[in-house]
Write a protein that holds these residues in place. Structure first.
Motif, mmCIF file in Angstrom:
data_model
loop_
_atom_site.group_PDB
_atom_site.id
_atom_site.type_symbol
_atom_site.label_atom_id
_atom_site.label_comp_id
_atom_site.label_asym_id
_atom_site.label_seq_id
_atom_site.Cartn_x
_atom_site.Cartn_y
_atom_site.Cartn_z
ATOM 1 N N LEU A 138 1.258 2.010 10.031
ATOM 2 C CA LEU A 138 2.512 1.490 9.471
ATOM 3 C C LEU A 138 2.389 0.036 9.001
ATOM 4 N N PRO A 139 1.766 -0.873 9.760
ATOM 5 C CA PRO A 139 1.576 -2.224 9.213
ATOM 6 C C PRO A 139 0.700 -2.232 7.955
ATOM 7 N N ALA A 140 -0.299 -1.347 7.924
ATOM 8 C CA ALA A 140 -1.140 -1.251 6.729
ATOM 9 C C ALA A 140 -0.334 -0.741 5.540
ATOM 10 N N ALA A 141 0.580 0.179 5.792
ATOM 11 C CA ALA A 141 1.426 0.701 4.714
ATOM 12 C C ALA A 141 2.372 -0.376 4.199
ATOM 13 N N ALA A 181 1.751 -3.611 4.210
ATOM 14 C CA ALA A 181 0.919 -4.517 3.419
ATOM 15 C C ALA A 181 0.632 -3.930 2.039
ATOM 16 N N GLU A 182 0.413 -2.633 1.984
ATOM 17 C CA GLU A 182 0.172 -1.957 0.708
ATOM 18 C C GLU A 182 1.408 -2.037 -0.182
ATOM 19 N N LEU A 183 2.589 -1.839 0.405
ATOM 20 C CA LEU A 183 3.831 -1.943 -0.354
ATOM 21 C C LEU A 183 4.057 -3.359 -0.860
ATOM 22 N N ALA A 184 3.737 -4.349 -0.022
ATOM 23 C CA ALA A 184 3.933 -5.742 -0.417
ATOM 24 C C ALA A 184 3.050 -6.105 -1.611
ATOM 25 N N GLU A 185 1.860 -5.543 -1.656
ATOM 26 C CA GLU A 185 0.920 -5.859 -2.740
ATOM 27 C C GLU A 185 1.163 -5.036 -3.995
ATOM 28 N N LYS A 186 1.441 -3.747 -3.814
ATOM 29 C CA LYS A 186 1.426 -2.833 -4.952
ATOM 30 C C LYS A 186 2.754 -2.143 -5.222
ATOM 31 N N GLY A 187 3.729 -2.295 -4.319
ATOM 32 C CA GLY A 187 4.990 -1.627 -4.528
ATOM 33 C C GLY A 187 4.879 -0.134 -4.335
ATOM 34 N N VAL A 188 5.978 0.563 -4.575
ATOM 35 C CA VAL A 188 6.001 2.014 -4.399
ATOM 36 C C VAL A 188 5.149 2.704 -5.461
ATOM 37 N N THR A 217 -2.004 6.459 -0.221
ATOM 38 C CA THR A 217 -2.302 6.833 1.160
ATOM 39 C C THR A 217 -3.762 6.578 1.483
ATOM 40 N N ARG A 218 -4.644 6.823 0.511
ATOM 41 C CA ARG A 218 -6.068 6.559 0.725
ATOM 42 C C ARG A 218 -6.304 5.076 1.029
ATOM 43 N N ALA A 219 -5.634 4.203 0.263
ATOM 44 C CA ALA A 219 -5.788 2.767 0.477
ATOM 45 C C ALA A 219 -5.225 2.353 1.831
ATOM 46 N N VAL A 220 -4.112 2.951 2.225
ATOM 47 C CA VAL A 220 -3.515 2.640 3.530
ATOM 48 C C VAL A 220 -4.484 3.024 4.648
ATOM 49 N N ALA A 221 -5.084 4.204 4.535
ATOM 50 C CA ALA A 221 -6.043 4.647 5.549
ATOM 51 C C ALA A 221 -7.212 3.675 5.649
ATOM 52 N N ALA A 222 -7.679 3.193 4.507
ATOM 53 C CA ALA A 222 -8.782 2.233 4.508
ATOM 54 C C ALA A 222 -8.364 0.917 5.157
ATOM 55 N N ARG A 223 -7.172 0.450 4.846
ATOM 56 C CA ARG A 223 -6.668 -0.788 5.462
ATOM 57 C C ARG A 223 -6.573 -0.650 6.982
ATOM 58 N N ALA A 224 -6.090 0.515 7.399
ATOM 59 C CA ALA A 224 -5.849 0.737 8.829
ATOM 60 C C ALA A 224 -7.122 1.096 9.588
ATOM 61 N N GLY A 225 -8.181 1.449 8.856
ATOM 62 C CA GLY A 225 -9.421 1.846 9.498
ATOM 63 C C GLY A 225 -9.329 3.188 10.182
ATOM 64 N N VAL A 226 -8.578 4.116 9.570
ATOM 65 C CA VAL A 226 -8.437 5.457 10.138
ATOM 66 C C VAL A 226 -8.822 6.491 9.086
ATOM 67 N N ASP A 227 -9.144 7.682 9.556
ATOM 68 C CA ASP A 227 -9.483 8.769 8.654
ATOM 69 C C ASP A 227 -8.238 9.207 7.878
ATOM 70 N N ARG A 228 -8.395 9.439 6.579
ATOM 71 C CA ARG A 228 -7.246 9.830 5.756
ATOM 72 C C ARG A 228 -6.633 11.139 6.240
ATOM 73 N N GLU A 243 5.581 9.858 0.370
ATOM 74 C CA GLU A 243 6.987 9.472 0.456
ATOM 75 C C GLU A 243 7.408 9.312 1.911
ATOM 76 N N ASP A 244 6.965 10.245 2.784
ATOM 77 C CA ASP A 244 7.284 10.148 4.209
ATOM 78 C C ASP A 244 6.728 8.860 4.798
ATOM 79 N N LEU A 245 5.500 8.519 4.409
ATOM 80 C CA LEU A 245 4.862 7.314 4.938
ATOM 81 C C LEU A 245 5.572 6.063 4.432
ATOM 82 N N VAL A 246 5.959 6.039 3.167
ATOM 83 C CA VAL A 246 6.675 4.887 2.616
ATOM 84 C C VAL A 246 7.988 4.669 3.357
ATOM 85 N N VAL A 247 8.749 5.743 3.564
ATOM 86 C CA VAL A 247 10.050 5.620 4.236
ATOM 87 C C VAL A 247 9.868 5.113 5.661
#
Length: 204
Positions: A24-27, A29-36, A41-52, A63-67
């Motif tokens: 969620l914090p990675a998501a 950060a992704e929203l802050a940089e790139k917007g909706v 999701t791939r970029a969020v997984a990479a930021r968070a260091g978790v498997d997609r 959409e679920d992750l953004v909300v």
């Protein structure tokens, strides 16, 4: 004959109970940089260091992750029940102001710019989170009205709009300093003076 196990071991990797705390914090950060519109999701997984695949197991759609990510930025308000309008607002408004400050404000600005491009996400976020926050504030004004604290010229809904509108405008046009400390107290002072029967010159 050997006993047949009553349960079977789950297939695949077990769900990571700490995935929300990383994703969620990675998501956000992704929203802050790139917007909706640029959210990935791939970029969020990479930021968070978790498997997609782990992300998709928890959030079926982007959409679920953004909300859910946006929900971490909202003020999680609880009715304070202090017995006075000013007391309730003094408890509630700082939490609302924090939700309009810093990274939260930057994400909010990005998402407001994209309201027309992502109506489904905007509607879900408004319904599930913004409306709940607004309802707690409006309930404080309803309680004030029940105690005879609101002037006849206003309603709890209008008083809530004045308060939220003032906070949002100041946060988006001036910045964090406009919703902190003495500046924040000034907003509450102004709103109470407009809507309260205890204000000098108020008409009940």
């Amino acid at each position: 004959m050997s006993e047949v196990p009553t349960t079977r071991p789950a297939r695949g990797r077990p769900r990571d109970p700490g995935i929300d705390a990383r994703v969620l914090p990675a998501a956000v950060a992704e929203l802050a940089e790139k917007g909706v519109s640029g959210f990935s999701t791939r970029a969020v997984a990479a930021r968070a260091g978790v498997d997609r695949r782990g992300v998709h197991a928890r959030w079926a759609t982007s959409e679920d992750l953004v909300v859910d990510a946006l929900a971490t930025l909202t003020a999680n308000l609880r009715p304070p029940l202090t017995g006075t309008l000013r007391g309730d607002l003094d408890d509630l408004v700082p939490d609302v102001a924090r939700a309009l400050s810093g990274q939260r404000r930057r994400v909010l600005q990005r998402c407001l710019d994209e309201v027309g491009d992502a109506p489904a996400i905007t509607e879900r976020f408004r319904r599930d989170h913004v409306d709940r926050c607004t309802a707690v504030l409006e309930d404080a004004f309803h309680r004030a009205a029940g105690r005879g604290e609101l002037v006849a010229a206003t309603t709890p809904a209008r008083a809530t709009e004045v308060l939220m509108g003032s906070l949002l405008l100041r946060a988006l046009t001036v910045g964090d300093d406009a919703v902190r400390g003495d500046a924040l107290d000034g907003v509450v002072d102004h709103v109470v003076a407009l809507v309260s029967t205890s204000a000098p010159g108020a008409r009940s």
